[in-house]
Structure formats: structure tokens, C-alpha cells
Scaffold this active site. Structure first.
Site, PDB file in Angstrom:
ATOM      1  N   HIS A 244       3.017   9.729  13.061  1.00  0.00           N
ATOM      2  CA  HIS A 244       3.590   8.520  13.649  1.00  0.00           C
ATOM      3  C   HIS A 244       5.077   8.750  13.902  1.00  0.00           C
ATOM      4  O   HIS A 244       5.769   9.363  13.080  1.00  0.00           O
ATOM      5  CB  HIS A 244       3.375   7.349  12.682  1.00  0.00           C
ATOM      6  N   ARG A 298       2.360   7.519  18.733  1.00  0.00           N
ATOM      7  CA  ARG A 298       1.185   8.213  18.207  1.00  0.00           C
ATOM      8  C   ARG A 298       0.383   8.763  19.379  1.00  0.00           C
ATOM      9  O   ARG A 298       0.499   8.285  20.519  1.00  0.00           O
ATOM     10  CB  ARG A 298       0.308   7.265  17.388  1.00  0.00           C
ATOM     11  N   LYS A 301      -1.518   6.585  22.360  1.00  0.00           N
ATOM     12  CA  LYS A 301      -1.011   5.220  22.323  1.00  0.00           C
ATOM     13  C   LYS A 301      -0.092   4.989  23.519  1.00  0.00           C
ATOM     14  O   LYS A 301       0.274   5.915  24.253  1.00  0.00           O
ATOM     15  CB  LYS A 301      -0.268   4.960  21.013  1.00  0.00           C
ATOM     16  N   ASP A 304       6.567   2.992  24.252  1.00  0.00           N
ATOM     17  CA  ASP A 304       7.255   1.831  23.690  1.00  0.00           C
ATOM     18  C   ASP A 304       8.727   2.206  23.586  1.00  0.00           C
ATOM     19  O   ASP A 304       9.082   3.281  23.093  1.00  0.00           O
ATOM     20  CB  ASP A 304       6.673   1.500  22.315  1.00  0.00           C
ATOM     21  N   CYS A 306      11.089   1.448  21.608  1.00  0.00           N
ATOM     22  CA  CYS A 306      11.702   1.745  20.309  1.00  0.00           C
ATOM     23  C   CYS A 306      11.587   3.226  19.969  1.00  0.00           C
ATOM     24  O   CYS A 306      12.424   3.766  19.235  1.00  0.00           O
ATOM     25  CB  CYS A 306      11.094   0.892  19.204  1.00  0.00           C
ATOM     26  N   TYR A 307      10.565   3.902  20.523  1.00  0.00           N
ATOM     27  CA  TYR A 307      10.417   5.327  20.232  1.00  0.00           C
ATOM     28  C   TYR A 307      11.413   6.175  21.008  1.00  0.00           C
ATOM     29  O   TYR A 307      11.474   7.392  20.783  1.00  0.00           O
ATOM     30  CB  TYR A 307       8.987   5.775  20.499  1.00  0.00           C
ATOM     31  N   ASP A 352      10.257  -3.535  24.461  1.00  0.00           N
ATOM     32  CA  ASP A 352       9.229  -2.506  24.367  1.00  0.00           C
ATOM     33  C   ASP A 352       8.930  -1.963  25.764  1.00  0.00           C
ATOM     34  O   ASP A 352       9.159  -0.790  26.068  1.00  0.00           O
ATOM     35  CB  ASP A 352       8.000  -3.156  23.714  1.00  0.00           C
ATOM     36  N   ASP A 359      14.131  -8.234  22.183  1.00  0.00           N
ATOM     37  CA  ASP A 359      14.467  -8.631  20.814  1.00  0.00           C
ATOM     38  C   ASP A 359      15.527  -7.677  20.293  1.00  0.00           C
ATOM     39  O   ASP A 359      15.828  -6.657  20.922  1.00  0.00           O
ATOM     40  CB  ASP A 359      13.228  -8.631  19.911  1.00  0.00           C
ATOM     41  N   HIS A 362      14.297  -3.886  19.442  1.00  0.00           N
ATOM     42  CA  HIS A 362      14.159  -2.993  20.588  1.00  0.00           C
ATOM     43  C   HIS A 362      15.488  -2.788  21.318  1.00  0.00           C
ATOM     44  O   HIS A 362      15.691  -1.753  21.952  1.00  0.00           O
ATOM     45  CB  HIS A 362      13.098  -3.529  21.552  1.00  0.00           C
TER      46      HIS A 362
END
Length: 493
Positions: A244, A298, A301, A304, A306-307, A352, A359, A362
Site C-alpha cells: 500500500h 495499490r 486501484k 488518487d 494523495c498518493y 482526490d 479537503d 488532499h
């Protein structure tokens, strides 16, 4: 990543297709319409300052009530976002932020809880210490050799003795740590503990004995890291779960922190990380053009924002371990596209991905990923540093240098902060949420920023650099570490 349609739809493939359809570079609805900064591939700084200012100064929306146990995180996400945008709070709001954080310190257990009166927990303890690193530095106008210098910073109110006792009470014999007295064991807590121990000069052999082996045990066959590991005998470990992005960042940063303090001998028989598998997994987490080069957390998936940090921030750590110089193995220019085109919300803040709402979480991790991308394009001769004028270790008002390796005609730029001002302040007395320069551009020939016409177009390095170990600006992290080094290592035991 090229998507192959096998005409056998699954929930995963349907979700992937719908996401790809939304990940497009926005454009004006008609040729006569003037493009917005986002449509032009520009980081709309004032838009995001307005978003952060509203949340900090006017209060949080009702939906944040679910984050009551994450109050230090809410402050950290907001204030570190401002730091990356070269913005500092006025002294009054710094004092309020520091007082709010210190009210969450648990006098009985040590450490910090998610709010006043809440149980101590390693994750909010990390967020609290990082927030104090941002707002609690000694007043630079004070004399460094003053006998009263300790009394002018909130850092003196951090109870390191109680915090160290808490750390030891959470430790397991296998080198892992619980996140709280009755909490779970996972690598997030281990990273948060090690980061705090490094910032506060509390890293001891007693504290971290066995931890490196446990962290290594969290690496999966894919190359990334799972949330935890369990010993299965004879020095072998079984990772608990799949690889992850968030756990991988925490494990890799924890490993680097341990290597900095207790380096492995080249002759040591201890096992090392599988860097080859890790490198491959990290690269594979970045999407292709159809996903605007965003990162997923992942395998199989969705991407996003945040990654951008949790995975994108790993490459600087990997470079430290591999002593990589100039060989960029990922696509930082591509990641810039994801952040400016997909992650920016038209109403301010970052998210995201479309069509989700922005938010503070993020907002920070998109900006941190963008900062990592800006400073990753070339080998660095020195670490990127913050331009915060309030920092005691900063003596120049110059803005940081352009992003290393950024093309001179890069389309990723900042539209809002004047090039001649290296920081802006946010004050609750302001009549607008739009940030104002903390000082007017100097016009005297003796200043480091002269009145010459700034280059056009503006450089791509619109953000401060962030330390990959802490996600703090270098200036804030180094100032805190230097201050606690001067206090000595033994006074907390």
C-alpha cells in the site's frame, strides 16, 4: 498505463473506465472564452489560499465533526499547505495554533491526543510536533545567547520525559509499537514515533532495538510494504496484507530514519530491503497519459491525488538509499499535470480526483507531491529549502531557486504570489481571504531582490521544497532538530 478491454466487465474495470473518462485536461467551453488558470495548467495559488484561509479563520464545515479525534492533523494539513505555498501566519495566529496543540498534550500518559483530554496516540503526536515545528520556532528577534531564549518558544512545553516513557510503554519485544495503549500495531505508528524522536533528539538504541528488522518484515513480494508484519520463526517475517502506498512511505521513511541514526555496516549479516522490487513497484503505481500520470496506492486501484505524496514522495527516500544521482526513474513532469489539471478544485483546495470535493488532507498531499515533482527533475547539489522569513535559520528574503530541471517554458506555474515577495502572511484581521504580501518588494539596490523585471514566464518552482523524511519544509525541520540538539539528549530520560 494502457487499459486493455477484454469485454468482460467487472466492478473494477467499470470504475477504472469511468475514472479515465473524467481525467481530462479541462478547456474553455468556447474558443472565445478566456481559459481559467486551471485550464491553463497553472497552480491557482490564491484560490487555494482562500480555501485554507476560510477553514482556518472562519471555522470548519460541519462535515469535519467526524474528524474530532484528528484535530492536530487538521492544523498540520492546513499549516504545512501554507508553508509549501510560501505563506506564514502572523504571530498572533501562530500563538493560537501552538496553544491549541499544547492543550492536546496528555499530561498523564505523555504525547498528544486527537483533541484536548483525549488519549495519547502516536499519529496525532506526530501531527502535533510537526505543527509546533511550523509555528513554535524561537523569535528570530531574540538574542541567541540570551539566558531566556528557552522561555520564548512553545517547544519548551513539550514534555519529552513523559513522551519517551510513552514510547517505551508502547513497544513490543519484536521491535514494533502500538499506536496507543490499547491500540493496534502498524507501520504508520512506527514511522510517526521515529519521526518525532528524530525531530526532538530522542532516538536511542534502547528505543529502536529490533525495529529495523520488523520494518523490513513488512515488505511484500510485490516490493511495496504492508501495514505490519508477524514473526514466523528463525528470523523470518510474514507481511500482513498487500502493498500500500501510505504504508510504503511510512516504512521507507522509517528505514531511512533508522539508517541515518544507526547505519547498517556493509559487513553486517542483517538483511536489507529489496530495493529492486521496491523500485519496480513504485514506478508501476504511476498511471499513464490516460490517467494524467497520477499515482494509485495499490495494484489495480484508482489513482488518487494523495498518493502524489505517499508514493511520489518515496523516490527521494529511495534515492538516498541507492545514492542515485540524476537518474530519475519516474515521471515528475507527468505528475505535475495530474495535480494542476485533475486535483485542483475550481472553488479552491485540492482533491482526490474529479468530481470529488476538496479537503485539507488532499490539499496538503497534492501540494507536497507537486513539490517533490518540482525538485526531482535534476540531481540536487543541495536540499531544497524553505523561504519562510520567520525561520531563525533563514537570513535571506530571496525566493527559492527554480525547480531543478524544470524547462524554462514550463506550463506548470504559479499565478498568484508576486515573484518579488518570498512569503505572505495570513491574519484574522484581514478583510479578505486573499493573502497579502508580508512586505512590499524592496527597491533599494542593497537588497537581494532587486527591482529588475522578473523573468517571463515565471519559473515552475512555485512551491517550497519539503523534507522527504517529515513532510516539513527543510527550514522548519532543521530549526527544530538544531534547537533540541542544543538541549542535549539525556535530559528526557
Amino acid at each position: 498505463m494502457v487499459q486493455i478491454d477484454d469485454n468482460y466487465p467487472t466492478p473494477t474495470s467499470v470504475s477504472q473506465k469511468s475514472t479515465v473518462a473524467l481525467l481530462v485536461r479541462p478547456s474553455p467551453s468556447s474558443p472565445s472564452e478566456k481559459p481559467t488558470p486551471i485550464q491553463s495548467g497553472i497552480l491557482d495559488t490564491n484560490l487555494h489560499l482562500g480555501f485554507l484561509g476560510r477553514h482556518l479563520l472562519q471555522g470548519l464545515p460541519a462535515r469535519y465533526t467526524s474528524q474530532d479525534a484528528s484535530q492536530p492533523w487538521l492544523l498540520f494539513w492546513s499549516l504545512q499547505s501554507l508553508s509549501l505555498l510560501k505563506v506564514e501566519l502572523d504571530q498572533g495566529n501562530k500563538d493560537k495554533a501552538a496553544a491549541g496543540i499544547l492543550a492536546m498534550q496528555n499530561p498523564a500518559e505523555g504525547g498528544f491526543g486527537g483533541g484536548p483530554g483525549q488519549a495519547a496516540h502516536l499519529l496525532p503526536t506526530y501531527a502535533a510536533i510537526c505543527t509546533l515545528a511550523i509555528v513554535g520556532a524561537p523569535d528570530p528577534s531574540s538574542k541567541p545567547d540570551s539566558d531566556n531564549v528557552k522561555s520564548i518558544t512553545p517547544w519548551t512545553r513539550i514534555d519529552r520525559r513523559a513522551l519517551y516513557r510513552l514510547f517505551l510503554s508502547l513497544k513490543h519485544t519484536d521491535g514494533s509499537f502500538r499506536v496507543s495503549s490499547n491500540g493496534e500495531v502498524d507501520v504508520r505508528g512506527v514511522y510517526c514515533l521515529l519521526a518525532v524522536a528524530k525531530l526532538l533528539n530522542m532516538m536511542t538504541e534502547e528505543l529502536v532495538r529490533g525495529t529495523k528488522e520488523w520494518v523490513r518484515g513488512c515488505q511484500t513480494y510485490e516490493g511495496g510494504f504492508a501495514s505490519a508484519a508477524i514473526g514466523i520463526g528463525e528470523g523470518r517475517w510474514a507481511p500482513l496484507g498487500e502493498a500500500h502506498g501510505g504504508y510504503t512511505f511510512c516504512a521507507l521513511a522509517a528505514w531511512v530514519l533508522l539508517e541515518l541514526e544507526f547505519p547498517s555496516s556493509s559487513l553486517s549479516s542483517g538483511k536489507k530491503l529489496n530495493l529492486r522490487n521496491l523500485r519496480r513497484w513504485l514506478v508501476q503505481m504511476q498511471g499513464g497519459e490516460d490517467e494524467l500520470y497520477g499515482f494509485r496506492g495499490r495494484t489495480n486501484k484508482l489513482v488518487d491525488g494523495c498518493y502524489s505524496w505517499w508514493v511520489g514522495g518515496c523516490f527521494a527516500l529511495l534515492d538516498r538509499l541507492e545514492e542515485r544521482d540524476g537518474d530519475v526513474i519516474w515521471n515528475p513532469e507527468g505528475l505535475k499535470e495530474y495535480v494542476v489539471y485533475a486535483a485542483q478544485h475550481p472553488a479552491g483546495g485540492l482533491r482526490d480526483k474529479p468530481p470529488k470535493s476538496p479537503d485539507m488532507y488532499h490539499t496538503l498531499y497534492n501540494l507536497a507531491g507537486l513539490s517533490a515533482a518540482q525538485y526531482a527533475s535534476q540531481p540536487q547539489t543541495s536540499s531544497p529549502t524553505s523561504s519562510d522569513q520567520s525561520s531563525p535559520s533563514s537570513s535571506s528574503s530571496e525566493s527559492p531557486a527554480p525547480a531543478q530541471g524544470a524547462p524554462p517554458d514550463s506550463s506548470i506555474s504559479s499565478s498568484s504570489i508576486p515573484l518579488s515577495s518570498s512569503s505572505v502572511t495570513v491574519s484574522d484581521s484581514a478583510s479578505s481571504t486573499q493573502a497579502q504580501p508580508s512586505s512590499t518588494p524592496a527597491e533599494t539596490p542593497t537588497t537581494s531582490r532587486t527591482a529588475t523585471t522578473p523573468p517571463s514566464p515565471p519559473p515552475a518552482a512555485s512551491l517550497n521544497g519539503t523534507d522527504p523524511l517529515f513532510n516539513l519544509t527543510k527550514t522548519h525541520a532543521e530549526a527544530m532538530m538544531k534547537w533540541f540538539r542544543e538541549q542535549g539528549r539525556e535530559d528526557f530520560r
